[in-house]
Design a protein around this motif. Structure first.
Motif, short mmCIF file in Angstrom:
data_model
loop_
_atom_site.label_atom_id
_atom_site.label_comp_id
_atom_site.label_asym_id
_atom_site.label_seq_id
_atom_site.Cartn_x
_atom_site.Cartn_y
_atom_site.Cartn_z
N CYS A 25 0.86 -1.18 0.00
CA CYS A 25 0.00 0.00 0.00
C CYS A 25 0.90 1.23 0.00
O CYS A 25 1.63 1.47 0.96
N VAL A 26 0.86 1.99 -1.08
CA VAL A 26 1.68 3.21 -1.18
C VAL A 26 0.90 4.38 -0.60
O VAL A 26 -0.22 4.66 -1.01
N GLY A 27 1.50 5.06 0.37
CA GLY A 27 0.89 6.25 0.93
C GLY A 27 1.08 7.42 -0.03
O GLY A 27 2.19 7.92 -0.18
N VAL A 28 0.01 7.83 -0.67
CA VAL A 28 0.08 8.89 -1.67
C VAL A 28 -0.30 10.22 -1.03
O VAL A 28 -1.44 10.39 -0.57
N SER A 29 0.64 11.13 -0.97
CA SER A 29 0.37 12.45 -0.40
C SER A 29 -0.09 13.44 -1.47
O SER A 29 -0.66 14.48 -1.16
N GLY A 30 0.20 13.11 -2.73
CA GLY A 30 -0.07 14.04 -3.83
C GLY A 30 1.18 14.77 -4.26
O GLY A 30 1.18 15.48 -5.26
N GLY A 31 2.28 14.61 -3.49
CA GLY A 31 3.55 15.22 -3.85
C GLY A 31 4.32 14.40 -4.87
O GLY A 31 3.94 13.26 -5.18
N LYS A 32 5.41 14.97 -5.35
CA LYS A 32 6.19 14.32 -6.40
C LYS A 32 6.74 12.96 -5.99
O LYS A 32 6.75 12.01 -6.78
N ASP A 33 7.22 12.87 -4.74
CA ASP A 33 7.88 11.64 -4.30
C ASP A 33 6.92 10.46 -4.22
O ASP A 33 7.23 9.36 -4.67
N SER A 34 5.75 10.67 -3.62
CA SER A 34 4.82 9.56 -3.47
C SER A 34 4.25 9.12 -4.82
O SER A 34 4.05 7.92 -5.05
N SER A 51 6.97 -11.70 -7.13
CA SER A 51 5.63 -11.27 -7.52
C SER A 51 4.97 -10.55 -6.35
O SER A 51 4.92 -11.07 -5.24
N TYR A 52 4.49 -9.34 -6.61
CA TYR A 52 3.82 -8.57 -5.56
C TYR A 52 2.75 -7.68 -6.18
O TYR A 52 2.75 -7.44 -7.39
N ASP A 53 1.85 -7.19 -5.36
CA ASP A 53 0.77 -6.30 -5.81
C ASP A 53 0.98 -4.91 -5.22
O ASP A 53 1.58 -4.74 -4.16
N VAL A 54 0.44 -3.91 -5.93
CA VAL A 54 0.56 -2.51 -5.50
C VAL A 54 -0.80 -1.83 -5.54
O VAL A 54 -1.56 -2.00 -6.51
N CYS A 55 -1.11 -1.08 -4.51
CA CYS A 55 -2.28 -0.20 -4.52
C CYS A 55 -1.88 1.11 -3.89
O CYS A 55 -0.83 1.22 -3.25
N GLY A 56 -2.69 2.13 -4.07
CA GLY A 56 -2.40 3.44 -3.50
C GLY A 56 -3.52 3.91 -2.60
O GLY A 56 -4.69 3.65 -2.88
N VAL A 57 -3.17 4.61 -1.53
CA VAL A 57 -4.15 5.21 -0.62
C VAL A 57 -3.73 6.63 -0.34
O VAL A 57 -2.58 6.89 0.05
N MET A 58 -4.64 7.56 -0.54
CA MET A 58 -4.39 8.96 -0.20
C MET A 58 -5.34 9.38 0.90
O MET A 58 -6.55 9.13 0.82
N LEU A 184 7.79 13.50 -16.51
CA LEU A 184 6.62 12.62 -16.64
C LEU A 184 5.31 13.39 -16.52
O LEU A 184 4.25 12.82 -16.74
N GLU A 185 5.40 14.67 -16.16
CA GLU A 185 4.22 15.51 -15.95
C GLU A 185 3.26 14.86 -14.94
O GLU A 185 2.06 14.72 -15.18
N LEU A 186 3.82 14.46 -13.82
CA LEU A 186 3.01 13.83 -12.78
C LEU A 186 1.99 14.83 -12.23
O LEU A 186 2.29 16.03 -12.12
N PRO A 187 0.80 14.37 -11.88
CA PRO A 187 -0.26 15.27 -11.39
C PRO A 187 -0.04 15.67 -9.94
O PRO A 187 -0.82 15.33 -9.04
N VAL A 188 1.03 16.42 -9.71
CA VAL A 188 1.40 16.83 -8.35
C VAL A 188 0.36 17.80 -7.79
O VAL A 188 0.00 18.79 -8.46
N GLN A 189 -0.10 17.53 -6.58
CA GLN A 189 -1.08 18.39 -5.91
C GLN A 189 -0.35 19.48 -5.13
O GLN A 189 0.72 19.25 -4.57
N LYS A 190 -0.95 20.65 -5.06
CA LYS A 190 -0.37 21.72 -4.25
C LYS A 190 -0.53 21.39 -2.77
O LYS A 190 -1.55 20.83 -2.36
N PRO A 191 0.48 21.71 -1.93
CA PRO A 191 0.36 21.44 -0.49
C PRO A 191 -0.85 22.18 0.08
O PRO A 191 -1.08 23.35 -0.22
N ASN A 192 -1.64 21.48 0.91
CA ASN A 192 -2.81 22.14 1.50
C ASN A 192 -2.67 22.32 3.00
O ASN A 192 -3.63 22.64 3.69
N CYS A 193 -1.45 22.11 3.52
CA CYS A 193 -1.21 22.27 4.95
C CYS A 193 -0.95 23.74 5.27
O CYS A 193 -0.17 24.40 4.57
#
Length: 257
Positions: A25-34, A51-58, A184-193
């Motif tokens: 489970c990848v912790g997706v913050s919306g930033g470039k790294d995640s 063999s492994y599986d991947v999912c994301g949670v934000m 890659l033009e990743l859809p990076v979210q602006k920080p909302n903190c």
């Protein structure tokens, strides 16, 4: 992405991060790294012999309304399921508790919520996108504000939740993360903190950058010092005569007073 995948492979092989049958489970913050980690772990499936599986949670902290369409589109494009989990963490930290130093409390609550989300999805690994500079910044935060030599580990087993936390990007320099994310033009979210950009971590980032005037490859040397544990030579390793012992730090401080 070649450099990114190389760093993931280095961390995986050195710290035995991923095994056959793991579900990450990848912790997706919306930033470039995640986002880079989410994509990188999906690509790494092609080259990894396990063999492994991947999912994301934000985690939606409930601070501001956000549009997640681009994130959903990105996850669908790379073939990784992504869930947005609504929480009241922002309200608890900033309104109910009115924390003057909110980062530690926020991190603790997010970690718990992410671990719960991972377990609910049958995941045994939680992956975070901390890069090389994050390792060094945490080291200096602990040094200057806690008076201890410490930073987070690449692999940490969380016994209470029975999940293992991994950080596959710990060897990736931040400059490469920024470059690849732009390419890659990743859809990076602006920080909302509310405190984003004005934390002690930002101060540590500036401090590390200031080392370049003295040692151009300072980050590499500091990272090697942290990673190569067999080279540690601190005071706990002092060789004293058989009839002598080290006085515990607390007792030493009391005698000075």
């Amino acid at each position: 992405m070649k450099r990114v995948l190389g760093c993931i492979r280095r961390a995986d092989e050195r710290f035995n991060m991923i095994n056959d049958g793991d579900k990450i489970c990848v912790g997706v913050s919306g930033g470039k790294d995640s986002l880079l980690l989410l994509y990188g772990l999906k690509l790494y499936q092609r080259f990894c012999r396990r063999s492994y599986d991947v999912c994301g949670v934000m985690l939606d902290l409930g601070l501001v309304e956000q549009d997640y369409d681009r994130l959903y589109g990105f996850a669908e494009k790379i073939g990784v399921p992504l869930d947005i989990v609504k929480t009241d963490i922002g309200d608890v930290v900033f309104n109910i508790r009115e924390e003057t130093n909110p980062c530690a409390m926020c991190a603790k609550l997010r970690r718990g919520a992410l671990n719960n989300a991972a377990k609910e999805r049958g995941c045994n690994l939680v992956a975070l996108g901390h890069n090389r500079e994050d390792v060094l910044e945490t080291f200096f935060l602990s040094l200057f504000f806690e008076s201890r030599l410490n930073t987070f580990g690449p692999v940490t087993y969380m016994s209470k939740k029975d999940v293992t936390l991994i950080r596959p990007l710990v060897f990736l320099p931040e400059k490469y993360a920024i470059s690849v994310a732009k390419h890659l033009e990743l859809p990076v979210q602006k920080p909302n903190c509310p405190v984003a950009g004005s934390t002690k971590r930002e101060d540590m980032k500036k401090l590390i950058e200031s080392f370049h005037s003295i040692v151009p490859d300072a980050e590499t040397r500091m990272m090697n010092a942290i990673a190569d544990s067999h080279k540690y030579n601190l005071w706990h390793n002092l060789k004293l005569p058989p009839d002598r012992k080290i006085t515990p730090c607390g007792e030493c401080e009391q005698s000075e007073e």
